[in-house]
Scaffold this motif. Structure first.
Motif, PDB file in Angstrom:
ATOM      1  N   TRP A 203      -1.841  14.023  -4.704  1.00 50.14           N
ATOM      2  CA  TRP A 203      -2.042  13.824  -6.115  1.00 50.14           C
ATOM      3  C   TRP A 203      -2.138  14.839  -6.956  1.00 50.14           C
ATOM      4  O   TRP A 203      -1.908  14.572  -8.504  1.00 50.14           O
TER       5      TRP A 203
ATOM      6  N   ALA B 128       4.322   9.613  -9.907  1.00 49.05           N
ATOM      7  CA  ALA B 128       3.889   9.756 -11.108  1.00 49.05           C
ATOM      8  C   ALA B 128       2.671  10.723 -11.627  1.00 49.05           C
ATOM      9  O   ALA B 128       2.485  11.032 -12.515  1.00 49.05           O
ATOM     10  N   SER B 129       2.261  11.412 -10.205  1.00 51.98           N
ATOM     11  CA  SER B 129       1.186  12.443 -10.572  1.00 51.98           C
ATOM     12  C   SER B 129       1.629  13.679 -11.416  1.00 51.98           C
ATOM     13  O   SER B 129       0.579  14.240 -12.121  1.00 51.98           O
TER      14      SER B 129
ATOM     15  N   ALA C 261       4.475   5.456  -5.558  1.00 52.47           N
ATOM     16  CA  ALA C 261       4.221   5.336  -6.821  1.00 52.47           C
ATOM     17  C   ALA C 261       3.433   6.243  -7.582  1.00 52.47           C
ATOM     18  O   ALA C 261       3.896   7.033  -8.440  1.00 52.47           O
ATOM     19  N   THR C 262       2.260   6.345  -7.148  1.00 51.23           N
ATOM     20  CA  THR C 262       1.064   7.131  -7.670  1.00 51.23           C
ATOM     21  C   THR C 262       1.390   8.687  -7.357  1.00 51.23           C
ATOM     22  O   THR C 262       1.136   9.399  -8.327  1.00 51.23           O
ATOM     23  N   SER C 263       1.943   9.058  -6.288  1.00 50.98           N
ATOM     24  CA  SER C 263       2.420  10.183  -5.901  1.00 50.98           C
ATOM     25  C   SER C 263       3.436  10.906  -6.481  1.00 50.98           C
ATOM     26  O   SER C 263       3.453  11.964  -7.471  1.00 50.98           O
TER      27      SER C 263
ATOM     28  N   TRP D 290       0.957  12.802 -15.071  1.00 48.79           N
ATOM     29  CA  TRP D 290      -0.567  12.656 -15.267  1.00 48.79           C
ATOM     30  C   TRP D 290      -0.954  14.022 -15.296  1.00 48.79           C
ATOM     31  O   TRP D 290      -1.932  14.454 -16.073  1.00 48.79           O
TER      32      TRP D 290
ATOM     33  N   ALA E  21       2.490   1.572  -3.321  1.00 50.63           N
ATOM     34  CA  ALA E  21       1.380   2.122  -4.389  1.00 50.63           C
ATOM     35  C   ALA E  21       1.168   3.517  -4.112  1.00 50.63           C
ATOM     36  O   ALA E  21       1.149   4.437  -5.174  1.00 50.63           O
ATOM     37  N   ILE E  22       1.202   4.191  -2.903  1.00 53.91           N
ATOM     38  CA  ILE E  22       1.014   5.528  -2.997  1.00 53.91           C
ATOM     39  C   ILE E  22       2.113   6.311  -3.124  1.00 53.91           C
ATOM     40  O   ILE E  22       2.198   7.177  -3.821  1.00 53.91           O
TER      41      ILE E  22
ATOM     42  N   THR F  49       0.878  -1.177   0.112  1.00 52.09           N
ATOM     43  CA  THR F  49      -0.058  -0.065   0.026  1.00 52.09           C
ATOM     44  C   THR F  49       0.961   1.271   0.121  1.00 52.09           C
ATOM     45  O   THR F  49       0.598   2.266  -0.673  1.00 52.09           O
TER      46      THR F  49
END
Length: 181
Positions: free
Chosen positions: A168, A21-22, A17-19, A25, A14-15, A11
């Motif tokens: 994000w 990559a934001s 990595a998405t942060s 995006w 994942a947080i 978890t």
């Protein structure tokens, strides 16, 4: 217990990595809004007061340098320098306020030229539809400038500066004008 640790680690990963990559995006969403000609979606991704302040600061710094050179480097050396700056502010303020709009931001993103008052390069209309497209999609280089800021640099050397607006989400909050602007 081992399963809980694994789940917690996954978890957190994942947080993170998405942060991380934001920003990509965010740039994708801004370019998509520009391609759709959706001024509301563009405006939702921009902090207009901060962006206008950034542009005005750079415009005044550029004018101050030129006026300072002509005045020997100090306002005291030329009694008209302070008056000239006030007159310049009276002209620059409304121009920046008008240029820094959803449409102005969309134009900069669409053409890949970061600046105020510079016309976009004209498309060559002499080509036929069978040849290469008149205008390629602009390419940008993206780089973090800290934990809460990243820059999207265009080919002309200018950069969009985004600031974090949540875990994000990011907002366009400034630009660095290209040299020679």
């Amino acid at each position: 217990m081992n399963r809980i640790r694994t789940l917690a680690a996954a978890t957190l990963l994942a947080i993170a990595a998405t942060s991380a990559a934001s920003p990509w995006w965010t740039l994708h969403r801004l370019q998509a809004a520009v391609a759709r000609h959706d001024a509301d979606a563009v405006a939702a991704q921009v902090d207009f007061p901060a962006l206008r302040a950034s542009v005005k600061e750079q415009a005044f710094a550029a004018m101050g340098g030129k006026a300072g050179e002509a005045a020997g480097g100090r306002d005291g050396a030329n009694p008209f320098a302070a008056f000239g700056r006030k007159m310049a502010m009276a002209v620059v303020d409304p121009l920046v306020d008008a240029a820094v709009s959803p449409e102005g931001v969309a134009t900069m993103v669409e053409h890949g030229r970061i600046g105020i008052g510079r016309p976009a390069p004209a498309a060559d209309t002499s080509d036929t539809s069978d040849s290469a497209p008149a205008r390629d999609k602009p390419r940008y280089a993206l780089a973090y400038r800290g934990l809460n800021s990243f820059a999207v640099t265009a080919r002309d050397g200018g950069s969009f500066i985004f600031r974090r607006d949540g875990l994000w989400t990011w907002k366009l909050a400034g630009i660095d004008l290209a040299r020679g602007q």
